[in-house]
Each structure stands twice: as structure tokens, then as C-alpha cells.
Design an enzyme around this catalytic site. Structure first.
Site, PDB file in Angstrom:
ATOM      1  N   HIS A  24      29.357  25.213  46.837  1.00 29.98           N
ATOM      2  CA  HIS A  24      29.549  26.236  45.625  1.00 29.98           C
ATOM      3  C   HIS A  24      28.728  27.559  45.622  1.00 29.98           C
ATOM      4  O   HIS A  24      29.238  28.536  45.604  1.00 29.98           O
ATOM      5  CB  HIS A  24      29.079  25.470  44.211  1.00 29.98           C
ATOM      6  CG  HIS A  24      29.179  26.210  43.057  1.00 29.98           C
ATOM      7  ND1 HIS A  24      30.136  26.144  42.167  1.00 29.98           N
ATOM      8  CD2 HIS A  24      28.349  27.274  42.684  1.00 29.98           C
ATOM      9  CE1 HIS A  24      29.974  27.103  41.111  1.00 29.98           C
ATOM     10  NE2 HIS A  24      28.683  27.637  41.434  1.00 29.98           N
ATOM     11  N   GLU A  25      27.549  27.294  46.074  1.00 29.88           N
ATOM     12  CA  GLU A  25      26.529  28.361  46.282  1.00 29.88           C
ATOM     13  C   GLU A  25      26.737  29.314  47.455  1.00 29.88           C
ATOM     14  O   GLU A  25      26.639  30.530  47.384  1.00 29.88           O
ATOM     15  CB  GLU A  25      25.047  27.911  46.101  1.00 29.88           C
ATOM     16  CG  GLU A  25      24.588  27.255  44.912  1.00 29.88           C
ATOM     17  CD  GLU A  25      24.626  28.326  43.618  1.00 29.88           C
ATOM     18  OE1 GLU A  25      24.735  29.315  43.936  1.00 29.88           O
ATOM     19  OE2 GLU A  25      24.791  27.667  42.507  1.00 29.88           O
ATOM     20  N   HIS A  28      29.282  31.961  46.445  1.00 30.94           N
ATOM     21  CA  HIS A  28      28.668  33.060  45.856  1.00 30.94           C
ATOM     22  C   HIS A  28      27.928  34.073  46.915  1.00 30.94           C
ATOM     23  O   HIS A  28      27.826  35.282  47.061  1.00 30.94           O
ATOM     24  CB  HIS A  28      27.708  32.755  44.792  1.00 30.94           C
ATOM     25  CG  HIS A  28      28.054  32.031  43.791  1.00 30.94           C
ATOM     26  ND1 HIS A  28      28.977  32.762  42.778  1.00 30.94           N
ATOM     27  CD2 HIS A  28      27.815  30.652  43.052  1.00 30.94           C
ATOM     28  CE1 HIS A  28      29.297  32.055  41.831  1.00 30.94           C
ATOM     29  NE2 HIS A  28      28.593  30.962  41.853  1.00 30.94           N
TER      30      HIS A  28
END
Length: 434
Positions: A24-25, A28
Site C-alpha cells: 500500500h505505502e 504512495h
């Protein structure tokens, strides 16, 4: 041995959880760097740092509490009236304790004026914030496809596991027959255990879902049923009864506690592992997304029952909200089931895939401090600027998302309270699969 397998199952989920968070990170991080935003930190976990390493202008690390992760971006919010800017993490947990502006003022370095998040065009900010949840969606889809097309899933089949001797309304919940109960159509037609129903009323029945729908719409009809028995095909005839049976929703799943009048044959379907094709897998995943959206919308209504399960004597419903602890326990139970190892792996992968799907949907809610809240802020800014341009008015400038931080703190507080409630319920009255 059972305890060891239970612990192994929990470890497998923990690893899947950490991979999901890091993935997920990474969404980003990669898009932020793509658009030239400075990212001082990429961390998996919270609390004290147990390992870190600097590469370029970013510190990569692992923290002691593996319950989340974050990246820090310079200039998450526009300057305040004093001209100060800040860095802010993408994590809701850190967002509750970081000051919206002043904490990161000291992190600014020469040249950062052109590398701040808020200076990027709204569409770029949308991509950066959407990339995290999107990575979870990609991982969920990949894992679902792996299980559905590779391992296969447990499904009801068109083979007969048992034959009802009489017609009993399913709402009564009894198995025994009374003298007043009419014989079931299946028993009267001579259907036996281990028969495979290959066609119904002249229509092929490749799976149980097709067969079930045909039976339900044939009340009162006398239909030919072709069964395969010990390598031979026999044609039997049955007059389909009308009975009170469990209601189905649009996806074909049974609706608990609701019944409708429909056709009834009277047999129990055998279960088996079935590998799905690409098309069927897409349909199955579409149903799961729909169910997940419905569950998310129904979440507030499940809180009273969850509270009663945690602090009262209420039962823990199978569709009750479940947190990380509950999911870990379920994965541990899967490892202790007396089923083939391939199905244990498949079920554990399904749990991780479901977690990623939930993470995607939850993060897309248009509320701060979630990713969806920042996406909503960027879209609102874009709309304001478009309207100003059409009306030939001055550019209103960046939308100050920091002004919504009081709302973000309320949302985060509610989320923390709900998380604690789920945690208590998962410990004292967990959802069980065995």
C-alpha cells in the site's frame, strides 16, 4: 501439533498483513517520487524503529508494532497565514497525533519549495493518494485469481449428498418427518445419494447454482431429470413441490432468516473443490466487491450486536465485523482444519485477499484522515479552479485541507473506538469457522 499449526496460521497472516501494508505505502511512495515530491520516510509499522536505512533522500525502515505503515511527504498542506508548511504521513494513526502544520516545518530543506505535495496539480495529488488503496485492490484481485483459477474453491455441486424423505418448510428448522408431511419429489422420483444431476427439464445443469435456479422456478411442474449413476444415465420424473425455502439475493447467496415460496425437489448437494474459468472468476469477484460495499454500508447497524457480543451474552454473528486479531485467529483455525493442505493455503490466501479488498474500500471513503479524504480535497480544489476560470474570476488557489482537521480528529476518534470494540469482541467472543 494443533497448537503449532494454529500459531503457524497466525504467522502466515501476519506476514501477509505486513506485505499488504508495505505494498500500500509503496503505491504512495512510487507515485510521489514520480511527480517529484520529497518523501523523507517510508515506514512499515509504528512505534520504535527496529531497522532503517537511508537511500537518496528517503529513510526506509521497519518499526516494532506491525499494525500499519506510512510515508511522510513534504508540504502535505498549503502554508498557513504565517507562511509555514508541513509534512504529513498517509497513516490515519500518525495523523491523529501530528500537528497539521508546525511539526514538519523544521524538516524543510533548501530546494523543497518546488518538491511539496500541495504544489502539484490536483490530478497528480489524486494519483498519489489513490495509488495506495489501488495497490491493495491489485493485490486482492491477483490473490483471488490465484485461488479461483489455481487452487479452486469449495462449492456446492450438482451431485447428491442426501435425499429428504418429506417436504418440510426450511423456516421450521427440523430434519424429522411427520405423518402429515408429503413425500419429497426427489424421494418419490427415486433419486439416490451420489447421483449426479446432469440435466433438469431438458436443460444442462453444470453447477449447483444453475440447478437450484431451475428447481425454484418449476413449482408444480412435472419435469424429467437426467441423473448419472455408476456410469449410466437414467431419466427420472418428479413433480416439483412448492415449499418455503431460503431467500437468495442478487448474487445468489442465501439471505439469513428470510424465506420465499419456490420450487422444491428435496436433496442436499454435495460439496467439492471447483476451479473457475476467467469469466466465472470475474463474476465471482464482482459479487464479492458488491457484498463488501454492502457490508461497509451496513457497518453502523451491526455495532449494537457487536457490543452485545463483546460485553453481553449475545452470539457473535458469522458476518460480524472482524479486525486484525479476529482475522489472525481465523487463519490460525484454517491451519488446524482436517482438509487438504492445498485448501488450507487457498483459504488463508482468501483471508489476506479479503483484507486487501476491505482496505481498498475503507480507504476510499471521502473522509479525512483517510486517503479518500485527501482525494476529495484535491477534486474540490480542481472544481473550484475550473468554476473560477469559467466565471473569469481570480484563481482561488490551493484548497486548505488542514481546515478540515477537526473533522479528521472526530473521524479518527470514532475509528479508534470502533477498532477497540472489534478487538475486544475478537478476543472474548471471536468469529469461528470450525
Amino acid at each position: 501439533m494443533t497448537t503449532l499449526m494454529f500459531i503457524l496460521g497466525i504467522v502466515v497472516f501476519a506476514v501477509g498483513l505486513l506485505v499488504s501494508i508495505a505494498w500500500h505505502e509503496l503505491g504512495h511512495l512510487s507515485t510521489a517520487k514520480l511527480f517529484g515530491i520529497r518523501v523523507p520516510q517510508y515506514m512499515v509499522g509504528f512505534g520504535p524503529t527496529i531497522w532503517s536505512r537511508h537511500k537518496g533522500d528517503t529513510e526506509y525502515g521497519i518499526k516494532a508494532i506491525p499494525l500499519g505503515g506510512y510515508i511522510r511527504m513534504i508540504g502535505m498542506f498549503p502554508p498557513d497565514d504565517a507562511g509555514r508548511v508541513s509534512a504529513r504521513s498517509t497513516s490515519p494513526w500518525r495523523g491523529m497525533i501530528e500537528d497539521a502544520r508546525s511539526a514538519a516545518y523544521e524538516e524543510l530543506q533548501p530546494g523543497d519549495e518546488t518538491r511539496m505535495f500541495y504544489t502539484r496539480k490536483p490530478w497528480k495529488r489524486v494519483i498519489v493518494m489513490f495509488a495506495g488503496p489501488f495497490m491493495n485492490l491489485v493485490l486482492a484481485v491477483g490473490l483471488f485469481f490465484t485461488v479461483l483459477m489455481g487452487f479452486g474453491i469449495q462449492q456446492q455441486t450438482n451431485s447428491v449428498a442426501s435425499v429428504s424423505q418429506c417436504v418440510v418448510a426450511q423456516s421450521e428448522g427440523r430434519d424429522s418427518c411427520r405423518k402429515s408431511d408429503p413425500p419429497s419429489p426427489a424421494a418419490a422420483a427415486g433419486i439416490r445419494n451420489k447421483d449426479k444431476i446432469v440435466s433438469f427439464d431438458g436443460k444442462p445443469t453444470p453447477d449447483f447454482a444453475t440447478l437450484s435456479d431451475l428447481i425454484r422456478t418449476s413449482a408444480g411442474k412435472n419435469v424429467p431429470i437426467v441423473v448419472e449413476r455408476q456410469g449410466e444415465r437414467l431419466t427420472l420424473h418428479a413433480t416439483i413441490a412448492t415449499n418455503l425455502v431460503a431467500k437468495k439475493d442478487a448474487s445468489g447467496a442465501y439471505v439469513r432468516g428470510e424465506y420465499v415460496k419456490a420450487g422444491f425437489l428435496g436433496f442436499g448437494a454435495a460439496s467439492g473443490v471447483t476451479q473457475l474459468g476467467f469469466g466465472d472468476s470475474v463474476v465471482w469477484m464482482g459479487d464479492q466487491v458488491g457484498n463488501a460495499v454492502h457490508s461497509l454500508a451496513a457497518l453502523p447497524g451491526k455495532i449494537p450486536a457487536l457490543w452485545n457480543a463483546a460485553f453481553g451474552d449475545g452470539p457473535r454473528e458469522p458476518d460480524s465485523p472482524m479486525g486484525i486479531v479476529g482475522a489472525a485467529r481465523v487463519t490460525g483455525e484454517i491451519a488446524t482444519l482436517h482438509i487438504p493442505a492445498s485448501q488450507q493455503v487457498a483459504m488463508a490466501v482468501m483471508v489476506v485477499a479479503g483484507f486487501n479488498l476491505s482496505l481498498f474500500l475503507f480507504n476510499m471513503l471521502p473522509l479525512l484522515p483517510l486517503d479518500g479524504g485527501h482525494i476529495a480535497g484535491a477534486l474540490w480544489e480542481s472544481l473550484r479552479r475550473q468554476v473560477a476560470r469559467l466565471l473569469r474570476r481570480p484563481d482561488p488557489g490551493p484548497f486548505d485541507v488542514a481546515k478540515l482537521m477537526p473533522v479528521a480528529y472526530v473521524v479518527a476518534g470514532i475509528f479508534v473506538c470502533f477498532t477497540v470494540l472489534v478487538l475486544i469482541a475478537d478476543v472474548v467472543n471471536p468469529v469461528r469457522i470450525s
